[in-house]
Write an enzyme that holds these catalytic residues in place. Structure first.
Site, short mmCIF file in Angstrom:
data_model
loop_
_atom_site.label_atom_id
_atom_site.label_comp_id
_atom_site.label_asym_id
_atom_site.label_seq_id
_atom_site.Cartn_x
_atom_site.Cartn_y
_atom_site.Cartn_z
N ASP A 154 1.01 -1.25 -0.10
CA ASP A 154 0.21 0.07 0.08
C ASP A 154 0.70 1.25 0.03
O ASP A 154 0.65 2.22 1.08
CB ASP A 154 -0.98 0.03 1.11
CG ASP A 154 -1.81 -1.38 1.29
OD1 ASP A 154 -2.25 -1.68 0.40
OD2 ASP A 154 -1.86 -1.76 2.58
N GLU A 182 -11.61 0.90 -1.97
CA GLU A 182 -10.87 1.34 -0.66
C GLU A 182 -9.62 2.01 -1.14
O GLU A 182 -9.38 2.54 -2.36
CB GLU A 182 -10.27 0.04 -0.09
CG GLU A 182 -9.50 -0.97 -0.83
CD GLU A 182 -9.30 -2.27 -0.19
OE1 GLU A 182 -9.81 -2.55 0.71
OE2 GLU A 182 -8.59 -3.14 -0.76
#
Length: 494
Positions: free
Chosen positions: A16, A184
Protein backbone atom coordinates in the site's frame (compact mmCIF):
# COMPACT_ATOMS: atom_id res chain seq x y z
CA UNK A 1 13.29 11.39 -13.78
CA UNK A 2 15.16 9.73 -16.62
CA UNK A 3 16.75 6.56 -15.31
CA UNK A 4 16.44 3.00 -16.64
CA UNK A 5 14.55 0.72 -14.30
CA UNK A 6 12.92 -2.68 -14.20
CA UNK A 7 9.77 -3.48 -12.28
CA UNK A 8 9.23 -4.13 -9.50
CA UNK A 9 11.37 -1.28 -8.17
CA UNK A 10 10.84 -2.57 -4.62
CA UNK A 11 10.84 -6.38 -4.69
CA UNK A 12 9.63 -6.98 -1.16
CA UNK A 13 6.53 -6.39 0.93
CA UNK A 14 6.21 -2.58 0.89
CA UNK A 15 2.45 -2.81 0.87
CA UNK A 16 0.00 0.00 0.00
CA UNK A 17 2.72 2.53 -0.85
CA UNK A 18 2.12 6.27 -0.70
CA UNK A 19 4.72 8.62 -2.15
CA UNK A 20 5.35 12.36 -2.20
CA UNK A 21 8.11 14.64 -3.45
CA UNK A 22 9.50 17.45 -1.30
CA UNK A 23 12.11 19.49 -3.16
CA UNK A 24 14.23 17.07 -5.14
CA UNK A 25 13.62 14.09 -2.84
CA UNK A 26 10.91 11.45 -2.83
CA UNK A 27 9.51 9.89 0.33
CA UNK A 28 7.48 6.70 0.69
CA UNK A 29 5.55 5.08 3.50
CA UNK A 30 3.70 1.76 3.50
CA UNK A 31 1.47 -0.48 5.54
CA UNK A 32 3.31 -2.30 8.30
CA UNK A 33 0.43 -4.21 9.95
CA UNK A 34 1.72 -5.81 13.18
CA UNK A 35 5.41 -5.12 12.50
CA UNK A 36 7.26 -2.95 15.05
CA UNK A 37 8.60 -0.36 14.52
CA UNK A 38 5.81 0.59 12.16
CA UNK A 39 5.19 3.07 9.37
CA UNK A 40 8.52 2.82 7.54
CA UNK A 41 9.74 5.99 5.85
CA UNK A 42 11.84 5.41 2.73
CA UNK A 43 13.65 7.98 0.62
CA UNK A 44 14.84 8.09 -2.97
CA UNK A 45 16.33 10.62 -5.38
CA UNK A 46 14.60 9.07 -8.41
CA UNK A 47 11.69 6.74 -7.44
CA UNK A 48 13.88 3.77 -8.33
CA UNK A 49 16.64 3.37 -5.75
CA UNK A 50 15.28 3.43 -2.20
CA UNK A 51 16.71 3.31 1.31
CA UNK A 52 15.06 3.23 4.73
CA UNK A 53 15.19 6.59 6.50
CA UNK A 54 13.45 5.43 9.66
CA UNK A 55 10.03 4.68 11.10
CA UNK A 56 7.26 6.97 12.28
CA UNK A 57 5.99 4.54 14.95
CA UNK A 58 8.47 3.18 17.52
CA UNK A 59 5.66 0.97 18.82
CA UNK A 60 2.01 0.20 18.11
CA UNK A 61 -0.87 1.85 19.97
CA UNK A 62 -2.47 0.75 22.29
CA UNK A 63 0.88 -0.37 23.58
CA UNK A 64 -0.17 -3.21 25.87
CA UNK A 65 -2.68 -4.52 23.31
CA UNK A 66 0.19 -5.16 20.89
CA UNK A 67 2.53 -6.90 23.34
CA UNK A 68 1.59 -10.13 21.54
CA UNK A 69 1.59 -10.74 17.78
CA UNK A 70 -1.76 -9.86 16.22
CA UNK A 71 -1.47 -10.85 12.55
CA UNK A 72 -3.65 -8.87 10.19
CA UNK A 73 -4.04 -6.03 12.69
CA UNK A 74 -2.09 -2.83 13.33
CA UNK A 75 -1.18 -0.35 10.62
CA UNK A 76 -3.15 -0.64 7.37
CA UNK A 77 -2.78 1.64 4.32
CA UNK A 78 -1.37 5.05 5.33
CA UNK A 79 -1.20 8.38 3.52
CA UNK A 80 1.89 10.61 3.50
CA UNK A 81 1.65 14.35 2.85
CA UNK A 82 3.72 17.54 3.25
CA UNK A 83 1.82 20.63 4.40
CA UNK A 84 2.66 23.83 6.28
CA UNK A 85 6.32 22.85 6.66
CA UNK A 86 5.54 19.45 8.20
CA UNK A 87 5.29 15.85 7.09
CA UNK A 88 1.99 14.22 7.95
CA UNK A 89 1.04 10.54 8.06
CA UNK A 90 -2.58 9.48 8.50
CA UNK A 91 -2.94 5.79 9.16
CA UNK A 92 -5.69 3.39 10.19
CA UNK A 93 -5.87 0.64 12.74
CA UNK A 94 -9.05 -1.20 11.69
CA UNK A 95 -9.83 -2.15 15.28
CA UNK A 96 -9.31 1.30 16.82
CA UNK A 97 -9.66 4.09 14.28
CA UNK A 98 -7.67 6.65 12.33
CA UNK A 99 -4.49 8.21 13.72
CA UNK A 100 -2.30 11.16 12.72
CA UNK A 101 1.40 11.72 13.35
CA UNK A 102 3.60 14.57 12.10
CA UNK A 103 7.27 15.57 11.91
CA UNK A 104 9.41 18.47 10.75
CA UNK A 105 12.06 16.01 9.59
CA UNK A 106 10.94 12.78 7.88
CA UNK A 107 13.75 10.98 9.72
CA UNK A 108 11.96 11.94 12.95
CA UNK A 109 11.14 12.44 15.65
CA UNK A 110 7.47 11.96 14.84
CA UNK A 111 4.77 13.07 17.25
CA UNK A 112 2.97 10.38 19.26
CA UNK A 113 0.04 9.13 17.17
CA UNK A 114 -3.19 10.97 17.88
CA UNK A 115 -6.53 9.19 17.46
CA UNK A 116 -8.71 11.59 15.45
CA UNK A 117 -11.52 9.29 14.26
CA UNK A 118 -12.20 6.42 16.67
CA UNK A 119 -14.14 3.38 15.53
CA UNK A 120 -13.93 -0.11 14.05
CA UNK A 121 -13.68 -0.64 10.33
CA UNK A 122 -12.31 2.80 9.38
CA UNK A 123 -9.39 2.22 7.00
CA UNK A 124 -7.13 3.82 4.40
CA UNK A 125 -7.39 7.54 5.29
CA UNK A 126 -6.05 10.41 3.18
CA UNK A 127 -6.09 14.14 3.98
CA UNK A 128 -6.52 17.04 1.57
CA UNK A 129 -5.75 20.68 2.25
CA UNK A 130 -7.63 22.80 -0.26
CA UNK A 131 -6.45 26.03 -1.87
CA UNK A 132 -8.49 28.05 0.65
CA UNK A 133 -6.79 26.35 3.62
CA UNK A 134 -9.70 24.10 4.51
CA UNK A 135 -8.84 20.53 5.41
CA UNK A 136 -10.65 17.29 4.62
CA UNK A 137 -10.13 13.58 5.20
CA UNK A 138 -11.46 10.60 3.24
CA UNK A 139 -11.36 6.93 4.24
CA UNK A 140 -12.65 3.50 3.27
CA UNK A 141 -14.29 0.72 5.25
CA UNK A 142 -13.30 -2.86 6.18
CA UNK A 143 -16.15 -5.36 5.92
CA UNK A 144 -14.32 -7.66 8.35
CA UNK A 145 -14.71 -5.08 11.12
CA UNK A 146 -17.97 -3.26 10.41
CA UNK A 147 -19.98 -5.51 8.09
CA UNK A 148 -19.80 -3.37 4.93
CA UNK A 149 -17.31 -1.86 2.50
CA UNK A 150 -17.15 -0.48 -1.05
CA UNK A 151 -17.74 3.14 -0.10
CA UNK A 152 -15.64 6.21 0.67
CA UNK A 153 -16.57 8.58 3.50
CA UNK A 154 -15.21 12.11 3.95
CA UNK A 155 -15.14 14.73 6.69
CA UNK A 156 -14.26 18.40 6.89
CA UNK A 157 -11.42 18.56 9.42
CA UNK A 158 -9.71 21.17 11.53
CA UNK A 159 -6.58 22.41 9.68
CA UNK A 160 -4.34 20.42 12.06
CA UNK A 161 -6.44 17.26 11.42
CA UNK A 162 -7.09 17.07 15.14
CA UNK A 163 -10.86 16.58 14.84
CA UNK A 164 -13.71 16.32 12.34
CA UNK A 165 -15.94 19.38 12.08
CA UNK A 166 -19.08 17.46 11.10
CA UNK A 167 -20.26 13.89 10.73
CA UNK A 168 -18.94 11.95 7.76
CA UNK A 169 -20.53 11.99 4.32
CA UNK A 170 -20.40 9.14 1.78
CA UNK A 171 -18.87 10.82 -1.28
CA UNK A 172 -18.45 7.66 -3.40
CA UNK A 173 -20.74 4.63 -3.13
CA UNK A 174 -19.08 1.80 -5.02
CA UNK A 175 -22.37 -0.11 -5.21
CA UNK A 176 -23.58 2.51 -7.71
CA UNK A 177 -20.57 1.96 -10.02
CA UNK A 178 -21.00 -0.86 -12.54
CA UNK A 179 -18.72 -3.77 -11.65
CA UNK A 180 -17.18 -2.04 -8.64
CA UNK A 181 -16.35 -4.07 -5.55
CA UNK A 182 -14.00 -3.59 -2.59
CA UNK A 183 -13.44 0.11 -3.26
CA UNK A 184 -10.77 1.26 -0.79
CA UNK A 185 -7.36 2.93 -0.45
CA UNK A 186 -8.35 6.46 -1.60
CA UNK A 187 -5.69 9.08 -2.28
CA UNK A 188 -7.00 12.65 -2.63
CA UNK A 189 -5.47 15.30 -4.91
CA UNK A 190 -6.23 18.71 -6.44
CA UNK A 191 -5.29 19.47 -10.08
CA UNK A 192 -6.34 22.20 -12.51
CA UNK A 193 -9.56 23.02 -10.66
CA UNK A 194 -10.57 19.37 -10.26
CA UNK A 195 -10.67 17.20 -7.15
CA UNK A 196 -9.23 13.77 -7.85
CA UNK A 197 -9.50 10.52 -5.92
CA UNK A 198 -7.28 7.64 -6.98
CA UNK A 199 -8.71 4.44 -5.44
CA UNK A 200 -8.34 0.71 -6.09
CA UNK A 201 -11.20 -1.72 -6.58
CA UNK A 202 -11.57 -5.44 -7.00
CA UNK A 203 -9.39 -6.70 -4.17
CA UNK A 204 -5.69 -7.31 -3.60
CA UNK A 205 -5.12 -10.24 -5.94
CA UNK A 206 -7.16 -9.36 -9.02
CA UNK A 207 -8.14 -5.71 -8.71
CA UNK A 208 -7.69 -2.54 -10.76
CA UNK A 209 -7.17 1.20 -10.29
CA UNK A 210 -9.82 3.90 -10.54
CA UNK A 211 -9.36 7.61 -11.00
CA UNK A 212 -12.37 9.72 -10.00
CA UNK A 213 -12.88 13.43 -10.55
CA UNK A 214 -15.26 16.14 -9.45
CA UNK A 215 -15.39 19.93 -9.44
CA UNK A 216 -16.74 19.84 -5.89
CA UNK A 217 -14.83 18.42 -2.94
CA UNK A 218 -17.75 16.23 -1.78
CA UNK A 219 -18.67 15.18 -5.31
CA UNK A 220 -20.37 13.75 -7.21
CA UNK A 221 -17.29 11.93 -8.55
CA UNK A 222 -17.05 10.48 -12.05
CA UNK A 223 -15.05 7.21 -12.07
CA UNK A 224 -12.87 5.65 -14.72
CA UNK A 225 -10.61 2.57 -14.64
CA UNK A 226 -7.12 3.82 -15.49
CA UNK A 227 -4.97 0.75 -14.79
CA UNK A 228 -5.77 -2.97 -15.10
CA UNK A 229 -3.88 -6.19 -15.72
CA UNK A 230 -4.83 -6.63 -19.35
CA UNK A 231 -2.67 -9.28 -21.02
CA UNK A 232 0.29 -8.74 -18.65
CA UNK A 233 1.43 -10.96 -15.78
CA UNK A 234 1.01 -8.12 -13.25
CA UNK A 235 -2.03 -9.22 -11.25
CA UNK A 236 -4.05 -6.71 -9.24
CA UNK A 237 -2.16 -3.54 -10.24
CA UNK A 238 -3.55 -0.89 -7.88
CA UNK A 239 -3.35 0.85 -4.48
CA UNK A 240 -0.62 3.37 -4.75
CA UNK A 241 0.26 6.98 -5.35
CA UNK A 242 0.44 9.59 -8.09
CA UNK A 243 3.54 11.78 -7.92
CA UNK A 244 4.80 14.00 -10.77
CA UNK A 245 4.41 12.00 -14.00
CA UNK A 246 4.45 8.63 -12.27
CA UNK A 247 2.20 6.20 -10.47
CA UNK A 248 3.51 3.66 -7.95
CA UNK A 249 1.36 0.64 -7.12
CA UNK A 250 1.68 -2.80 -5.64
CA UNK A 251 1.33 -6.31 -7.00
CA UNK A 252 0.64 -9.26 -4.71
CA UNK A 253 3.45 -11.81 -5.09
CA UNK A 254 2.53 -14.35 -2.41
CA UNK A 255 5.44 -15.07 -0.09
CA UNK A 256 7.31 -12.00 -1.40
CA UNK A 257 4.37 -9.84 -0.37
CA UNK A 258 3.04 -6.76 -2.12
CA UNK A 259 5.89 -5.58 -4.30
CA UNK A 260 6.03 -2.06 -5.76
CA UNK A 261 5.91 -1.16 -9.46
CA UNK A 262 6.56 2.19 -11.12
CA UNK A 263 4.39 3.27 -14.06
CA UNK A 264 4.59 6.37 -16.26
CA UNK A 265 1.53 8.63 -16.08
CA UNK A 266 0.34 11.14 -18.65
CA UNK A 267 -2.84 13.18 -19.01
CA UNK A 268 -4.93 12.66 -22.14
CA UNK A 269 -6.75 15.29 -24.15
CA UNK A 270 -9.89 14.85 -22.03
CA UNK A 271 -7.97 15.53 -18.83
CA UNK A 272 -7.87 11.93 -17.56
CA UNK A 273 -4.73 10.15 -16.36
CA UNK A 274 -3.36 7.36 -18.53
CA UNK A 275 -1.13 4.99 -16.58
CA UNK A 276 1.42 2.56 -18.00
CA UNK A 277 0.88 1.61 -21.63
CA UNK A 278 -2.69 2.70 -22.38
CA UNK A 279 -3.82 1.54 -18.96
CA UNK A 280 -1.80 -1.67 -18.63
CA UNK A 281 1.40 -2.12 -16.60
CA UNK A 282 4.82 -1.78 -18.20
CA UNK A 283 7.89 -3.77 -17.26
CA UNK A 284 10.08 -0.69 -17.11
CA UNK A 285 12.51 1.14 -19.33
CA UNK A 286 15.61 -1.00 -18.87
CA UNK A 287 16.97 -4.33 -17.69
CA UNK A 288 18.66 -3.18 -14.47
CA UNK A 289 17.01 -4.09 -11.18
CA UNK A 290 16.69 -1.18 -8.77
CA UNK A 291 18.72 -0.96 -5.59
CA UNK A 292 16.43 -1.76 -2.70
CA UNK A 293 16.81 -1.09 1.02
CA UNK A 294 19.62 -2.89 2.82
CA UNK A 295 19.05 -6.51 3.77
CA UNK A 296 22.52 -7.58 4.96
CA UNK A 297 23.63 -6.41 8.40
CA UNK A 298 26.88 -6.34 10.37
CA UNK A 299 24.93 -5.59 13.56
CA UNK A 300 27.21 -2.69 14.39
CA UNK A 301 27.26 -1.94 18.09
CA UNK A 302 25.29 -5.13 18.67
CA UNK A 303 22.11 -3.57 17.25
CA UNK A 304 20.04 -4.48 14.17
CA UNK A 305 19.64 -2.09 11.24
CA UNK A 306 16.37 -0.37 10.29
CA UNK A 307 15.30 -3.22 8.01
CA UNK A 308 14.53 -5.40 11.06
CA UNK A 309 11.23 -5.45 12.93
CA UNK A 310 9.43 -7.40 15.66
CA UNK A 311 5.94 -8.94 15.28
CA UNK A 312 4.74 -7.17 18.44
CA UNK A 313 5.78 -4.35 20.75
CA UNK A 314 9.15 -5.31 22.26
CA UNK A 315 9.86 -5.18 25.96
CA UNK A 316 13.39 -3.86 25.42
CA UNK A 317 15.34 -6.84 26.74
CA UNK A 318 15.20 -9.04 23.65
CA UNK A 319 18.68 -7.89 22.55
CA UNK A 320 21.53 -8.21 25.04
CA UNK A 321 24.60 -6.00 25.21
CA UNK A 322 27.92 -7.81 24.88
CA UNK A 323 31.57 -7.08 24.19
CA UNK A 324 31.88 -9.14 21.03
CA UNK A 325 30.67 -8.62 17.49
CA UNK A 326 27.32 -9.51 16.02
CA UNK A 327 23.88 -9.73 17.59
CA UNK A 328 23.01 -11.40 20.90
CA UNK A 329 19.38 -12.47 21.35
CA UNK A 330 18.04 -13.53 24.72
CA UNK A 331 16.32 -16.91 24.74
CA UNK A 332 12.66 -16.25 25.47
CA UNK A 333 9.94 -18.81 26.29
CA UNK A 334 7.90 -19.99 23.34
CA UNK A 335 7.20 -22.88 21.00
CA UNK A 336 5.21 -21.78 17.93
CA UNK A 337 7.28 -19.04 16.29
CA UNK A 338 4.13 -17.44 14.84
CA UNK A 339 3.11 -16.52 18.39
CA UNK A 340 6.53 -15.44 19.62
CA UNK A 341 6.92 -11.64 20.06
CA UNK A 342 10.71 -11.89 19.92
CA UNK A 343 11.33 -13.07 16.34
CA UNK A 344 13.58 -10.45 14.75
CA UNK A 345 12.55 -10.33 11.10
CA UNK A 346 12.72 -8.48 7.84
CA UNK A 347 10.72 -8.56 4.62
CA UNK A 348 11.65 -11.50 2.40
CA UNK A 349 13.48 -9.87 -0.50
CA UNK A 350 13.04 -11.18 -4.03
CA UNK A 351 13.29 -12.46 -6.56
CA UNK A 352 16.06 -14.84 -5.48
CA UNK A 353 18.33 -14.76 -2.48
CA UNK A 354 20.92 -16.48 -0.36
CA UNK A 355 21.08 -15.64 3.36
CA UNK A 356 23.86 -16.75 5.69
CA UNK A 357 24.85 -16.20 9.30
CA UNK A 358 26.94 -17.83 12.00
CA UNK A 359 25.35 -19.04 15.23
CA UNK A 360 26.48 -19.98 18.73
CA UNK A 361 23.95 -21.09 21.36
CA UNK A 362 24.93 -20.53 25.00
CA UNK A 363 21.87 -21.73 26.83
CA UNK A 364 20.52 -24.58 28.98
CA UNK A 365 18.82 -27.71 27.62
CA UNK A 366 15.47 -26.94 26.04
CA UNK A 367 16.83 -23.91 24.20
CA UNK A 368 17.02 -23.41 20.46
CA UNK A 369 17.94 -20.68 17.99
CA UNK A 370 18.11 -20.30 14.27
CA UNK A 371 17.26 -18.82 10.91
CA UNK A 372 13.58 -18.94 9.91
CA UNK A 373 11.28 -18.22 6.97
CA UNK A 374 8.01 -17.42 8.68
CA UNK A 375 4.47 -17.08 7.32
CA UNK A 376 1.26 -19.05 7.77
CA UNK A 377 3.65 -21.99 7.68
CA UNK A 378 7.30 -21.79 8.62
CA UNK A 379 10.58 -23.64 8.53
CA UNK A 380 13.87 -23.05 10.28
CA UNK A 381 17.40 -24.31 10.58
CA UNK A 382 19.47 -23.85 13.71
CA UNK A 383 20.67 -25.36 16.95
CA UNK A 384 18.82 -27.13 19.75
CA UNK A 385 20.41 -27.79 23.10
CA UNK A 386 19.52 -31.13 24.68
CA UNK A 387 20.86 -32.78 27.83
CA UNK A 388 23.24 -34.91 25.73
CA UNK A 389 24.56 -32.10 23.55
CA UNK A 390 23.83 -29.54 20.86
CA UNK A 391 22.18 -30.60 17.62
CA UNK A 392 21.88 -29.13 14.16
CA UNK A 393 18.14 -29.10 13.58
CA UNK A 394 15.78 -28.33 10.68
CA UNK A 395 12.06 -28.16 11.45
CA UNK A 396 8.83 -26.98 9.85
CA UNK A 397 5.29 -26.15 10.97
CA UNK A 398 2.09 -26.39 8.96
CA UNK A 399 -0.68 -23.80 8.67
CA UNK A 400 -2.33 -23.46 12.07
CA UNK A 401 -5.54 -21.77 10.99
CA UNK A 402 -4.73 -18.24 12.12
CA UNK A 403 -7.61 -15.75 11.85
CA UNK A 404 -7.45 -12.10 10.93
CA UNK A 405 -9.51 -10.77 13.80
CA UNK A 406 -7.62 -11.82 16.90
CA UNK A 407 -4.67 -14.02 16.00
CA UNK A 408 -6.01 -17.02 17.92
CA UNK A 409 -5.07 -20.34 16.40
CA UNK A 410 -4.89 -24.05 16.87
CA UNK A 411 -1.26 -25.02 17.26
CA UNK A 412 -0.34 -27.97 15.05
CA UNK A 413 3.25 -27.82 16.29
CA UNK A 414 6.58 -28.38 14.58
CA UNK A 415 8.04 -31.49 13.02
CA UNK A 416 11.59 -32.45 12.18
CA UNK A 417 12.41 -32.08 8.50
CA UNK A 418 15.32 -34.47 8.97
CA UNK A 419 17.08 -36.27 11.80
CA UNK A 420 18.94 -33.82 14.05
CA UNK A 421 22.76 -34.01 13.83
CA UNK A 422 24.86 -33.99 17.01
CA UNK A 423 27.65 -31.46 16.58
CA UNK A 424 31.05 -31.44 18.33
CA UNK A 425 31.41 -29.16 21.34
CA UNK A 426 32.75 -25.78 20.31
CA UNK A 427 32.20 -26.37 16.58
CA UNK A 428 31.72 -23.33 14.36
CA UNK A 429 28.25 -23.41 12.81
CA UNK A 430 27.06 -21.39 9.84
CA UNK A 431 23.44 -21.44 8.67
CA UNK A 432 22.45 -20.95 5.04
CA UNK A 433 19.18 -20.72 3.18
CA UNK A 434 18.40 -20.02 -0.44
CA UNK A 435 15.09 -18.90 -1.92
CA UNK A 436 14.11 -19.24 -5.59
CA UNK A 437 11.84 -16.93 -7.54
CA UNK A 438 8.98 -19.37 -6.85
CA UNK A 439 9.61 -19.11 -3.07
CA UNK A 440 11.21 -22.56 -2.78
CA UNK A 441 13.48 -22.58 0.27
CA UNK A 442 16.50 -24.85 0.74
CA UNK A 443 18.39 -25.03 4.01
CA UNK A 444 22.02 -25.95 4.59
CA UNK A 445 24.69 -25.59 7.25
CA UNK A 446 28.45 -25.73 7.66
CA UNK A 447 29.89 -27.36 10.77
CA UNK A 448 33.60 -26.62 11.05
CA UNK A 449 33.58 -26.24 7.28
CA UNK A 450 31.76 -29.50 6.51
CA UNK A 451 28.49 -28.95 4.64
CA UNK A 452 25.13 -30.42 5.61
CA UNK A 453 22.27 -29.99 3.15
CA UNK A 454 20.15 -33.16 3.18
CA UNK A 455 16.99 -31.25 4.04
CA UNK A 456 13.72 -31.22 2.08
CA UNK A 457 12.60 -28.19 0.11
CA UNK A 458 10.14 -25.92 1.89
CA UNK A 459 7.70 -23.62 0.06
CA UNK A 460 7.47 -20.25 1.77
CA UNK A 461 3.99 -18.87 2.44
CA UNK A 462 2.80 -15.35 3.21
CA UNK A 463 1.53 -14.27 6.59
CA UNK A 464 -1.80 -12.54 7.09
CA UNK A 465 -1.87 -9.52 4.72
CA UNK A 466 1.95 -9.56 4.63
CA UNK A 467 4.62 -11.53 2.82
CA UNK A 468 6.87 -14.08 4.48
CA UNK A 469 9.39 -12.95 7.08
CA UNK A 470 13.10 -13.77 7.01
CA UNK A 471 14.01 -13.95 10.66
CA UNK A 472 16.28 -14.82 13.56
CA UNK A 473 15.07 -16.24 16.86
CA UNK A 474 16.17 -17.70 20.18
CA UNK A 475 13.86 -19.55 22.59
CA UNK A 476 14.26 -21.42 25.83
CA UNK A 477 14.33 -21.14 29.61
CA UNK A 478 17.38 -18.87 29.63
CA UNK A 479 20.72 -18.10 28.05
CA UNK A 480 21.32 -16.45 24.70
CA UNK A 481 22.22 -16.97 21.07
CA UNK A 482 24.94 -15.06 19.21
CA UNK A 483 24.53 -14.37 15.49
CA UNK A 484 27.44 -12.96 13.52
CA UNK A 485 27.02 -10.75 10.46
CA UNK A 486 23.96 -11.47 8.36
CA UNK A 487 24.77 -11.64 4.64
CA UNK A 488 22.13 -11.58 1.92
CA UNK A 489 23.04 -11.86 -1.73
CA UNK A 490 20.71 -11.55 -4.68
CA UNK A 491 20.87 -15.03 -6.18
CA UNK A 492 21.13 -18.49 -4.65
CA UNK A 493 23.73 -20.94 -5.93
CA UNK A 494 22.63 -23.25 -8.73
Amino acid sequence: MNIPYRNPVLFADWSDPDVIRVGDTYYLTASSFNRVPGLPVLTSPDLVDWRILGHALPWLTPREHYRVPRPGCGVWAPALRFHDGRFWICYPDPDHGIFVTTARDPAGPWTPPRLVLPGRGLIDPCPLWDDDGRAYLVHGWARSRCGFNNRLTAYPMSPDLARPLTDGTVIVDGDTIDGCRTLEGPKWYRRDGWYWIFAPGGGVTDGWQYAMRSQHVFGPYEPRIVLARGDTDVNGPHQGAWVDDWFLHFQDRGAFGRVVHLQPLRWDDDGWPEIGDHGTPVAGTGSVRATGPATSDTFGGGRPGPQWTWPANPTGDEILAHSGTGLRLACRPGDDLRRLPAVLGQRLPGPRLRAETGLRLDAPPGSRAGLVVLGRTYAWIGLTHRPDGTYLTCRFAEDHGETEHHGEAEDHGERDAADPVLIPAGAAVRLVLTVTDTAQVRFAAEIDGARWDAFPVFTATPGLWIGATLGLFATGPGGHADFDRFDVTGSPPS
